[in-house]
Design a protein around this motif. Structure first.
Motif, PDB file in Angstrom:
ATOM      1  N   PRO A 270       0.827  -1.208   0.000  1.00 42.91           N
ATOM      2  CA  PRO A 270       0.000   0.000   0.000  1.00 42.91           C
ATOM      3  C   PRO A 270       0.863   1.261   0.000  1.00 42.91           C
ATOM      4  N   THR A 271       0.338   2.300  -0.617  1.00 44.02           N
ATOM      5  CA  THR A 271       1.058   3.571  -0.720  1.00 44.02           C
ATOM      6  C   THR A 271       0.264   4.657  -0.010  1.00 44.02           C
ATOM      7  N   ILE A 272       0.935   5.371   0.909  1.00 42.12           N
ATOM      8  CA  ILE A 272       0.326   6.505   1.595  1.00 42.12           C
ATOM      9  C   ILE A 272       1.149   7.738   1.243  1.00 42.12           C
ATOM     10  N   PHE A 304      -4.937  11.952   4.217  1.00 46.14           N
ATOM     11  CA  PHE A 304      -4.002  10.910   3.786  1.00 46.14           C
ATOM     12  C   PHE A 304      -4.457  10.356   2.431  1.00 46.14           C
ATOM     13  N   PRO A 305      -3.813  10.747   1.338  1.00 47.79           N
ATOM     14  CA  PRO A 305      -4.090  10.089   0.056  1.00 47.79           C
ATOM     15  C   PRO A 305      -3.541   8.651   0.100  1.00 47.79           C
ATOM     16  N   ILE A 306      -4.398   7.680  -0.215  1.00 44.92           N
ATOM     17  CA  ILE A 306      -4.030   6.272  -0.060  1.00 44.92           C
ATOM     18  C   ILE A 306      -4.318   5.516  -1.354  1.00 44.92           C
ATOM     19  N   ASP A 317      -7.997   4.055  -4.981  1.00 47.65           N
ATOM     20  CA  ASP A 317      -7.287   5.336  -4.862  1.00 47.65           C
ATOM     21  C   ASP A 317      -8.245   6.303  -4.175  1.00 47.65           C
ATOM     22  N   THR A 318      -7.959   6.641  -2.928  1.00 47.62           N
ATOM     23  CA  THR A 318      -8.915   7.417  -2.158  1.00 47.62           C
ATOM     24  C   THR A 318      -8.209   8.394  -1.229  1.00 47.62           C
ATOM     25  N   LEU A 319      -8.993   9.287  -0.650  1.00 48.78           N
ATOM     26  CA  LEU A 319      -8.473  10.258   0.319  1.00 48.78           C
ATOM     27  C   LEU A 319      -9.182  10.016   1.650  1.00 48.78           C
TER      28      LEU A 319
END
Length: 559
Positions: A270-272, A304-306, A317-319
């Motif tokens: 996962p990318t934060i 946090f854009p995730i 792809d969410t905030l």
């Protein structure tokens, strides 16, 4: 004489009862002969018929063994309407539905008809008839394998099915139009197929519903359409699991001052994208959960854009807006898991896994001991965190001189050596033992070539417990494994087509097959390789397993 009449009466009653009582004969040879078909109505290979029922007559009394699952009927009919029954030496199949025009039907009874006495199944029991003036005679055949073979190979309940191209259903939503049970060696054959375009699948039908369950059953599929106008052989399927449930965030909540994201499945890397991640914020992954830790409580919500992705390629792809409030909840204790028990030669590699981000390490109480008075002090240059945004996996690497003859080396971390993001220290002493191997006890190595596939590859050495003890990433077809501990191993290769350094399952929605996995096999056909101290095994060839698809014969056409 009068007193004898009741006695005679009871004797007669007993004699009549004993004559009428049916019992199995005592002794004699066991019946090993299967039931033989004497007559079938309609007869096999009948034309221009639409029977309402099938009646099969045998040479002995028979019964049915799980007919709803064991009897394969192709092409697909509404099996819920079919009634199977057995009476003495007859089997009746009441169809209770209108059959299709211009269609060849096959009733393959497999092992569902057995005799009453010893349950011997009737052999090669198949009935074929047509609703038109010819019998469809096309066939397909091939083999099914597992990408990750079970310890005991099991093809029970493995099915192969095809669906007409214009059919809106598939292997996850309805029974196939044509169906075959894979035999005990992994081979399959479907006969009496009508000319046309089809989609083909294989799957392990554990629950017996004649459909695949992508969450918990292995399956595979042909990417291209099957154009069946001639017999097609050498079709290959390779079964593996691939959960097609798209990844998503089920809910969010606070845990103390930390913030949790609860997922429906585990994410892959996962990318934060938060500018203060790795400084003010850190995160940890666990089973279907991502927990974000702040270094201090925050009054405001933080964005946090995730980006999340699962193993099959689905993305989110969410905030997320997270809060990190003050709390009276007591923090969890800091725990540590070490890769204790590993053997090494030359370089001691230690891994320490923490349940929370670790922000500080007291190196004065961190060392490796190899006798009562000798130790190696561990300096900051000897270790690193694999991910600075998580700080939960610490790797320590020390070069141990050959001049030290000791065998056991113990990593010691005193209490309060590690401090986590919640100001918790490890409360107990950590001790992890590692065994130093002698050069003369090692095998020199294994080298060779991988054929039938293109790099990059992930080459893995597995022990007898199926544990990975060595892993190499290869950019060519040549490989070499140096200084390996003697033993019995498997060499497993993953064809890493996308170069992401992990095995990727299939995605049928994107028509992407699972990455191939194959093993070294010796001249005896076994997948074990044995190496002893001082040995060098050269010119070992690892041949790639056949890919999913048609390996010979007519090529499939694109959709």
């Amino acid at each position: 004489m009068r007193n004898l009449k009741p006695l005679i009466y009871f004797i007669l009653i007993g004699t009549i009862y004993s004559c009428a009582k049916i019992s199995a004969p005592l002794g004699g040879p066991v019946d090993e002969d299967p039931p033989k078909l004497l007559e079938a109505n309609p007869t096999d290979q009948s034309l221009n018929i639409k029977p309402e029922e099938l009646v099969l007559t045998f040479d002995e009394y028979v019964q049915l063994d799980n007919p709803s699952k064991g009897i394969i009927i192709t092409p697909r009919i509404n099996k819920e309407e079919v009634i199977f029954s057995a009476n003495k030496n007859k089997i009746t199949v009441a169809l209770n539905q209108e059959l299709e025009e211009n269609t060849t039907y096959v009733f393959d009874f497999q092992k569902s008809v057995v005799d009453v006495s010893e349950k011997n199944p009737a052999e090669n029991l198949k009935l074929v008839f047509s609703t038109t003036d010819y019998i469809d005679s096309l066939s397909i055949s091939g083999r099914v394998d597992y990408i990750f073979p079970p310890n005991k190979m099991d093809y029970k309940n493995v099915l192969v099915g095809i669906y007409p191209l214009n059919d809106t259903t598939d292997v996850f939503t309805a029974n196939p139009y044509y169906l075959s049970q894979v035999d005990t060696s992994g081979n399959f054959s479907i006969s009496n197929i009508k000319n046309g375009l089809y989609r083909a699948y294989a799957w392990k039908d554990d629950n017996g519903n004649l459909k695949a369950e992508f969450k918990n059953e292995e399956y595979d599929f042909l990417v291209d359409t099957l154009h069946i106008e001639n017999n097609i052989s050498a079709i290959q399927f390779n079964l593996s699991k691939a959960d097609l449930t798209p990844i998503r965030i089920l809910r969010t909540s606070n845990f103390g001052r930390n913030f949790d994201l609860i997922l429906n499945k585990n994410a892959v890397q996962p990318t934060i994208n938060q500018e203060s991640l790795g400084e003010e914020y850190f995160f940890i992954e666990s089973d279907k959960r991502i927990r974000i830790y702040p270094n201090t409580a925050k009054e405001d919500s933080i964005a946090f854009p995730i980006q999340l992705q699962d193993s099959t390629g689905f993305k989110v792809d969410t905030l997320i807006y997270a809060k990190f409030p003050e709390t009276d909840r007591k923090p969890e204790k800091l725990t540590i898991t070490a890769n204790s028990g590993k053997n090494f030669f030359g370089k001691l590699d230690v891994e320490l896994k923490f349940n929370k981000p670790v922000l500080a390490i007291n190196t004065d109480s961190l060392f490796v001991k190899y006798d009562s008075a000798s130790l190696f002090k561990i300096n900051p240059t000897d270790f690193y965190f694999t991910d600075s945004t998580k700080r939960d996996l610490l790797k320590i690497s020390l070069t141990i001189p050959d001049s030290i003859s000791k065998e056991i080396f113990t990593l010691i971390a005193a209490d309060s050596t590690f401090k986590d993001i919640e100001d918790q220290f490890n409360e107990s002493v950590l001790e992890a033992n590692y065994r130093k191997l002698k050069r003369e006890s090692l095998a020199d190595g294994i080298s060779g070539r991988i054929e039938g596939a293109s790099p990059p590859f992930i080459l893995q050495v597995l022990d007898t417990k199926n544990q990975i003890i060595r892993e190499e990433y290869l950019d060519s077809q040549d490989f070499e494994i140096k200084l390996i501990e003697p033993g019995t191993f498997q060499l497993r290769v993953i064809e890493d087509r996308n170069g992401n350094r992990r095995w990727d399952p299939s995605n049928i929605l994107e028509k992407r097959l699972a990455e191939r996995v194959f093993f070294f096999k010796g001249e005896d056909g076994k997948d074990q390789i044995i190496i002893r101290s001082g040995w060098t095994l050269e010119d070992q060839v690892i041949v790639a397993s056949p890919p999913t698809g048609i390996n010979t014969g007519k090529k499939p056409v694109d959709n």
